[in-house]
Enzyme design. Structure first.
Site, short mmCIF file in Angstrom:
data_model
loop_
_atom_site.label_atom_id
_atom_site.label_comp_id
_atom_site.label_asym_id
_atom_site.label_seq_id
_atom_site.Cartn_x
_atom_site.Cartn_y
_atom_site.Cartn_z
N LYS A 167 -1.14 4.29 4.25
CA LYS A 167 0.15 4.40 3.58
C LYS A 167 1.31 4.53 4.58
CE LYS A 167 -1.31 3.94 -0.63
NZ LYS A 167 -0.98 2.70 -1.38
N TYR A 211 -6.36 7.32 4.11
CA TYR A 211 -5.29 7.00 3.14
C TYR A 211 -3.91 7.19 3.79
CZ TYR A 211 -2.95 7.08 -1.47
OH TYR A 211 -2.16 6.81 -2.57
P1 NAP Z 1 -5.39 3.53 -10.25
O1 NAP Z 1 -5.03 4.01 -11.60
O2 NAP Z 1 -6.70 3.89 -9.65
O3 NAP Z 1 -5.24 1.92 -10.26
C1 NAP Z 1 -5.53 1.20 -9.09
C2 NAP Z 1 -5.26 -0.27 -9.35
O4 NAP Z 1 -5.52 -1.00 -8.14
C3 NAP Z 1 -6.20 -0.86 -10.41
O5 NAP Z 1 -5.45 -1.80 -11.15
C4 NAP Z 1 -7.27 -1.56 -9.57
O6 NAP Z 1 -7.89 -2.66 -10.24
C5 NAP Z 1 -6.43 -2.06 -8.42
N1 NAP Z 1 -7.20 -2.37 -7.22
C6 NAP Z 1 -7.93 -1.53 -6.44
N2 NAP Z 1 -8.51 -2.22 -5.43
C7 NAP Z 1 -8.14 -3.52 -5.58
C8 NAP Z 1 -8.41 -4.71 -4.87
N3 NAP Z 1 -9.21 -4.72 -3.78
N4 NAP Z 1 -7.88 -5.88 -5.31
C9 NAP Z 1 -7.07 -5.89 -6.42
N5 NAP Z 1 -6.79 -4.80 -7.13
C10 NAP Z 1 -7.31 -3.62 -6.72
O7 NAP Z 1 -4.31 3.97 -9.17
P2 NAP Z 1 -2.75 4.36 -9.27
O8 NAP Z 1 -2.66 5.83 -9.21
O9 NAP Z 1 -2.08 3.60 -10.35
O10 NAP Z 1 -2.28 3.82 -7.85
C11 NAP Z 1 -1.52 2.64 -7.67
C12 NAP Z 1 -0.92 2.67 -6.28
O11 NAP Z 1 -0.10 3.83 -6.16
C13 NAP Z 1 -1.96 2.77 -5.17
O12 NAP Z 1 -1.55 1.99 -4.07
C14 NAP Z 1 -1.95 4.25 -4.82
O13 NAP Z 1 -2.36 4.47 -3.50
C15 NAP Z 1 -0.48 4.56 -5.01
N6 NAP Z 1 -0.17 5.97 -5.22
C16 NAP Z 1 -0.72 6.68 -6.24
C17 NAP Z 1 -0.39 8.01 -6.40
C18 NAP Z 1 -0.97 8.86 -7.49
O14 NAP Z 1 -0.81 10.10 -7.44
N7 NAP Z 1 -1.60 8.30 -8.50
C19 NAP Z 1 0.49 8.62 -5.52
C20 NAP Z 1 1.04 7.87 -4.48
C21 NAP Z 1 0.71 6.54 -4.36
P3 NAP Z 1 -9.21 -2.48 -11.20
O15 NAP Z 1 -8.71 -1.86 -12.46
O16 NAP Z 1 -9.73 -3.85 -11.40
O17 NAP Z 1 -10.14 -1.57 -10.45
#
Ligand code: NAP
Length: 242
Positions: free
Chosen positions: A158, A154
């Site tokens: 990132k 990851y």
């Molecule tokens: P999440 O709730 O798990 O949502 C992930 C989203 O990505 C879902 O809409 C999922 O679609 C979609 N997705 C995953 N693989 C995909 C693919 N191959 N093609 C198209 N869509 C895909 O995650 P989140 O926390 O909102 O994270 C969103 C972004 O923020 C990510 O890049 C994550 O790394 C980043 N981020 C998150 C955090 C945190 O603490 N949450 C911190 C830093 C960065 P489905 O619903 O269809 O599965």
């Protein structure tokens, strides 16, 4: 050509992507809601986008699959004739100690972020260059700057996206296209549902996790004319973590 400005958000079915869809909808964007497998969640995002006063459509494609992505993006561009904003948000985690990490854990995490960025951005960028206008925001992570153990895949993905954003921003600035990244810390979404939030918040000066809306408002700002002199930047949203 669509009258409204058009924004594509990858991974907009849940979490940060959904909150960004709603935030951009509030400012009048037509939202293209991408998801991979969770159709019900994508439909719920569309409902929220409409409640926020705008409209949108759902586009299922796996950002890792170049053929699928190309077909869908070309169809979207063919109908709307323009893309004003792209938010590369789709991402996954598959944490584990490096010594134990298998090919699948390494490849799937790297590919979703980096191949996903490549597959989607390449096609959208052509339209933005033609229009001499566009804003791209990529969702990186605090882990791409100051990673924890057990996240080599990851952290590499990132950090990689930050490199891509900085390089691309220099290529396309002269075409009126801005490319920035956000680096969220711990945000309450399904991705972090299994995380021991209480233990982790001890390390966060603000002593709490962030909300998806607190990331979405920064993404909205970066897409807006208010950020017209910002490109190639990485904006931390982490409660003061570093
Ligand atoms: P999440 O709730 O798990 O949502 C992930 C989203 O990505 C879902 O809409 C999922 O679609 C979609 N997705 C995953 N693989 C995909 C693919 N191959 N093609 C198209 N869509 C895909 O995650 P989140 O926390 O909102 O994270 C969103 C972004 O923020 C990510 O890049 C994550 O790394 C980043 N981020 C998150 C955090 C945190 O603490 N949450 C911190 C830093 C960065 P489905 O619903 O269809 O599965």
């Amino acid at each position: 050509m669509s009258e409204k400005k058009v924004a594509i958000i990858t991974g907009a079915s849940r979490g940060i992507g959904r909150a960004t869809a709603v935030e951009l909808a509030k400012t009048g964007y037509f939202i293209v809601i991408n998801y991979n497998s969770n159709e019900e969640a994508a439909k719920e995002t569309l409902k929220l986008v409409r409640e926020a006063g705008s409209d949108g459509e759902i586009a299922q494609f796996d950002v890792v699959n170049a053929e699928q992505t190309s077909k869908k993006i070309k169809d979207i561009i063919g109908r709307h004739k323009k893309i004003d904003v792209l938010v590369n948000n789709a991402g996954i985690t598959a944490d584990g100690l490096f010594m134990m990490m298998g090919d699948e854990e390494w490849n799937s995490v790297i590919d979703t972020t980096l191949k996903g960025f490549f597959n989607v951005t390449k096609l959208v960028l052509r339209e933005m260059v033609k229009a001499r206008n566009g804003a791209i925001v990529c969702v990186s992570s605090a882990s791409g700057i100051m990673p924890n153990r057990g996240q080599a895949n990851y952290a590499a993905a990132k950090a990689g996206i930050i490199g891509a954003v900085r390089s691309l921003s220099k290529e396309v600035a002269r075409f009126g296209i801005r490319v920035n990244a956000v680096a969220p810390g711990l945000i309450e979404t399904e991705m972090t549902a299994g995380t021991p939030v209480a233990a982790m918040t001890k390390m966060i000066p603000m002593e709490r996790a962030g909300k998806p809306e607190e990331v979405a408002s920064v993404i909205r700002f970066l897409c807006s004319p208010e950020a017209s002199y910002m490109t190639g930047q990485v904006v931390g949203i982490n409660g003061g973590l570093f």
